[in-house]
Motif scaffolding. Structure first.
Motif, mmCIF file in Angstrom:
data_model
loop_
_atom_site.group_PDB
_atom_site.id
_atom_site.type_symbol
_atom_site.label_atom_id
_atom_site.label_comp_id
_atom_site.label_asym_id
_atom_site.label_seq_id
_atom_site.Cartn_x
_atom_site.Cartn_y
_atom_site.Cartn_z
ATOM 1 N N PRO A 163 12.929 27.687 68.231
ATOM 2 C CA PRO A 163 13.002 28.743 69.250
ATOM 3 C C PRO A 163 13.173 30.147 68.687
ATOM 4 O O PRO A 163 12.826 31.128 69.354
ATOM 5 N N ASN A 164 13.692 30.263 67.472
ATOM 6 C CA ASN A 164 13.995 31.585 66.906
ATOM 7 C C ASN A 164 12.870 32.164 66.049
ATOM 8 O O ASN A 164 13.028 33.221 65.455
ATOM 9 N N MET A 165 11.730 31.480 65.977
ATOM 10 C CA MET A 165 10.635 31.963 65.146
ATOM 11 C C MET A 165 9.347 32.041 65.953
ATOM 12 O O MET A 165 9.036 31.123 66.721
ATOM 13 N N LYS A 166 8.587 33.131 65.777
ATOM 14 C CA LYS A 166 7.395 33.341 66.597
ATOM 15 C C LYS A 166 6.260 33.942 65.775
ATOM 16 O O LYS A 166 6.469 34.857 64.977
ATOM 17 N N LEU A 167 5.052 33.426 65.989
ATOM 18 C CA LEU A 167 3.855 34.014 65.394
ATOM 19 C C LEU A 167 3.492 35.261 66.186
ATOM 20 O O LEU A 167 3.232 35.194 67.388
ATOM 21 N N LEU A 168 3.447 36.414 65.510
ATOM 22 C CA LEU A 168 3.194 37.693 66.183
ATOM 23 C C LEU A 168 1.751 38.158 66.052
ATOM 24 O O LEU A 168 1.253 38.858 66.932
ATOM 25 N N ALA A 169 1.104 37.804 64.950
ATOM 26 C CA ALA A 169 -0.264 38.293 64.730
ATOM 27 C C ALA A 169 -0.980 37.412 63.727
ATOM 28 O O ALA A 169 -0.359 36.762 62.885
ATOM 29 N N ASN A 170 -2.304 37.388 63.845
ATOM 30 C CA ASN A 170 -3.141 36.669 62.885
ATOM 31 C C ASN A 170 -4.455 37.422 62.729
ATOM 32 O O ASN A 170 -5.065 37.844 63.710
ATOM 33 N N ILE A 171 -4.871 37.624 61.481
ATOM 34 C CA ILE A 171 -6.201 38.154 61.184
ATOM 35 C C ILE A 171 -6.957 37.052 60.458
ATOM 36 O O ILE A 171 -6.628 36.712 59.317
ATOM 37 N N PRO A 172 -7.949 36.434 61.104
ATOM 38 C CA PRO A 172 -8.678 35.321 60.475
ATOM 39 C C PRO A 172 -9.422 35.757 59.218
ATOM 40 O O PRO A 172 -9.761 36.925 59.042
ATOM 41 N N LYS A 173 -9.661 34.792 58.333
ATOM 42 C CA LYS A 173 -10.536 35.066 57.194
ATOM 43 C C LYS A 173 -11.884 35.549 57.713
ATOM 44 O O LYS A 173 -12.360 35.083 58.753
ATOM 45 N N ASN A 174 -12.513 36.456 56.978
ATOM 46 C CA ASN A 174 -13.770 37.024 57.457
ATOM 47 C C ASN A 174 -14.622 37.484 56.286
ATOM 48 O O ASN A 174 -14.205 37.455 55.131
ATOM 49 N N GLY A 175 -15.828 37.907 56.607
ATOM 50 C CA GLY A 175 -16.729 38.444 55.594
ATOM 51 C C GLY A 175 -16.978 37.463 54.467
ATOM 52 O O GLY A 175 -17.248 36.281 54.689
ATOM 53 N N ALA A 176 -16.843 37.921 53.235
ATOM 54 C CA ALA A 176 -17.105 37.097 52.054
ATOM 55 C C ALA A 176 -16.057 36.015 51.853
ATOM 56 O O ALA A 176 -16.223 35.146 50.994
ATOM 57 N N PHE A 177 -14.975 36.063 52.659
ATOM 58 C CA PHE A 177 -13.897 35.098 52.501
ATOM 59 C C PHE A 177 -13.856 34.075 53.639
ATOM 60 O O PHE A 177 -12.894 33.323 53.774
ATOM 61 N N ALA A 178 -14.871 34.031 54.456
ATOM 62 C CA ALA A 178 -14.827 33.195 55.660
ATOM 63 C C ALA A 178 -15.034 31.706 55.387
ATOM 64 O O ALA A 178 -14.550 30.863 56.135
ATOM 65 N N GLU A 179 -15.729 31.364 54.318
ATOM 66 C CA GLU A 179 -16.077 29.963 54.101
ATOM 67 C C GLU A 179 -14.849 29.112 53.762
ATOM 68 O O GLU A 179 -13.824 29.613 53.291
ATOM 69 N N GLU A 180 -14.965 27.812 54.006
ATOM 70 C CA GLU A 180 -13.850 26.891 53.789
ATOM 71 C C GLU A 180 -13.360 26.918 52.352
ATOM 72 O O GLU A 180 -12.156 26.843 52.089
ATOM 73 N N ALA A 181 -14.279 27.015 51.385
ATOM 74 C CA ALA A 181 -13.909 26.970 49.968
ATOM 75 C C ALA A 181 -13.310 28.274 49.459
ATOM 76 O O ALA A 181 -12.836 28.330 48.320
ATOM 77 N N ALA A 182 -13.306 29.322 50.277
ATOM 78 C CA ALA A 182 -12.680 30.597 49.896
ATOM 79 C C ALA A 182 -11.213 30.538 50.298
ATOM 80 O O ALA A 182 -10.812 31.026 51.355
ATOM 81 N N PHE A 183 -10.398 29.932 49.450
ATOM 82 C CA PHE A 183 -8.991 29.723 49.770
ATOM 83 C C PHE A 183 -8.206 31.024 49.692
ATOM 84 O O PHE A 183 -8.302 31.760 48.704
ATOM 85 N N SER A 184 -7.405 31.302 50.715
ATOM 86 C CA SER A 184 -6.446 32.405 50.637
ATOM 87 C C SER A 184 -5.285 31.976 49.758
ATOM 88 O O SER A 184 -4.853 30.823 49.806
#
Length: 498
Positions: A71-92
């Motif tokens: 209850p005390n933790m919340k996801l506030l924002a997300n920026i998805p992988k994009n551009g040259a980093f969008a593919e599955e094998a482009a690990f963050s």
């Protein structure tokens, strides 16, 4: 079984009958790290979990696309992988911070985010520079990237090329980030066996940055990565002339060869990660089958002052985090190389966990306890202890930590023998049919928020509202590399891996 110091006889894992022994032994034998193979091929290494028999995930509560949290933790924002980093094998991968910017590594390069409005980040630059893992650090106007896959050249315009070719390149790249939205590539330094991770330790006069380069897994077929690889590389980067960066030392860490082959723990052939605490002149090395404590008063001549092994419960010593007082260190165990489902009753609550050690007045490492998240993850979720950092609360030892697809955990180890979880966030599996490598690679606290670099989902921002963490609100970093720990006793922080 408690871990033992190096000078005691290591004890091999007692293999017992049943599914747990089968799964754990398979995971322990998997290739550690999910880096791109050293042969220069473009595909990520096979996920260890695909070779496993099913484990007990009956208590899994989340399905594909679902999320849950305390209850005390919340996801506030997300920026998805994009551009040259969008593919599955482009690990963050890893994260580092300076001022109002977060720098996020990716196997294909790095991304710059403006986090001035913490809960509303914006993407301001994407630098394409393939070379896994692109482990990342920042210091002043410099950004450093690690390359641990054999490339055709040292530029950002490269392709994979076999490490058996002498002209192939692996090592460190240095960028100028004086203009965060327009990073400029200024230097490269080749290091033996590449650079899986690196750790910054500035000189006392601040004129030079020293990067402790960790790498491992030598091969007689690789001209620049010959066995025995019992060393680390030290790169000196002049702050005012970074183009002059060069290797200045290659100290041998394991003159006795390190943890030998044949047991439960990984054979030691180098280090995976080092965490420095520059203001206290100490560092902790997570070195495959060994945990190491260094004296780094002389930055170019680090000395091993303690070495421990846990041949019963630790498969792969992965990373480390000191407490603020420098009297404790948390080591992580990357069981299964980060690619397996190890958060379940079959594997249990000790293997693939954190290990908490007190540092005695005599600079000895004294084992106290293990910590592992209590939530069962699905068979299609890679889950194991990964990158985290302290939350700056004076008098308490509290850290936030990534657990891949196990999510993010905030936990307290003030009482070394009795750690406890305070907050958590978890996503369900990416697929119900196959294990897609994913989840939070790095989760760090920075100026009021928790930031996470999710391997597949991208850049996340979390808020935690808990009176036990309220003290952190008054502390402001101006820079943070979690693997170069700052001290909370000082006005501002100056500080971060797989």
């Amino acid at each position: 079984m408690r871990p033992t110091r190096r000078d005691r006889l290591p004890r091999a894992l007692a293999v017992t009958a049943g599914a747990a022994a089968l799964v754990v032994s398979t995971l322990a034998g998997a290739a550690p790290s999910i880096g791109v193979p050293d042969d220069g091929s473009e595909s990520p290494a096979p996920v260890a979990a695909q070779r496993l028999a099913a484990v007990d995930d009956a208590d899994t509560e989340l399905g594909v696309g679902e999320t849950a949290s305390s209850p005390n933790m919340k996801l506030l924002a997300n920026i998805p992988k994009n551009g040259a980093f969008a593919e599955e094998a482009a690990f963050s991968t890893d994260l580092a911070f300076k001022g109002n910017y977060a720098y996020a590594g990716n196997y294909n390069g790095f991304t710059v985010y403006d986090i001035k409005k913490g809960s509303r980040p914006t993407q301001v630059a994407q630098v394409v520079c393939p070379g896994s893992q692109n482990d990342i650090s920042v210091s002043g106007n410099l950004l450093i990237l690690s390359t641990d896959s054999s490339r055709s050249n040292a530029s950002c315009d490269n392709i994979g090329q076999s490490a058996s070719v002498k002209e192939s390149w692996e090592g460190l790249k240095v960028f100028d980030i004086s203009k965060p939205a327009s990073p400029k590539y200024v230097a490269s330094v080749e290091t033996k066996c590449g650079s899986h991770t690196h750790t910054l330790a500035p000189s006392k006069d601040k004129k030079n940055l020293y990067a402790y380069v960790s790498s491992y897994s030598p091969n007689v077929a690789f001209p620049d990565c010959q066995p025995p690889h019992d060393l680390i590389s030290i790169v000196k980067i002049p702050v005012k002339n970074p183009a002059a960066a060069a290797v200045v030392a290659e100290p041998v860490v394991f003159p006795d060869g390190g943890n030998p082959p044949g047991g439960y723990s990984s054979t030691t052939s180098g280090c995976h990660d080092i965490t420095a605490y520059p203001s206290k002149d100490i560092a902790a090395g997570a070195c495959m089958g060994d945990g190491v404590l260094f004296d780094i008063k002389d930055r170019e001549k680090p000395k091993v002052i303690e070495q421990v092994r846990d041949t019963t419960n630790f498969a792969f010593w992965h990373s480390a985090t000191f407490n603020n007082a420098g009297t404790k260190v948390v080591f992580t165990d990357e069981l299964g190389g980060g690619g397996g489902p190890t958060c379940n009753p079959t594997v249990g609550d000790v293997k693939g966990a954190d290990a908490i050690y007190d540092i005695t007045k005599a600079k000895k490492l004294e084992f106290k306890s293990y910590f592992k998240i209590p939530r069962t993850q699905a068979n299609t979720e890679n889950c194991v202890a990964h990158n985290g950092s302290l939350i700056p609360i004076k008098g308490k030892d509290i850290m936030v930590q990534a657990w891949y697809q196990g999510g993010i955990s905030v936990w307290d180890f003030t009482d070394s023998a009795n750690p406890k979880e305070l907050a958590w966030f978890d996503r369900g599996p990416l697929s119900a049919e196959r294990l897609i490598l994913g989840g939070s690679w790095s989760a760090y606290y920075y100026n009021g928020y928790i930031y996470s670099n999710d391997i597949q989902k991208g850049f996340d921002v979390f808020g935690v509202k808990d009176r036990r963490l309220a003290g952190a609100k008054g502390y402001k970093y101006d820079e943070l590399n979690p693997q170069s720990q700052p001290s909370f006793s000082r006005g501002h922080g100056h500080g971060g891996r797989h």
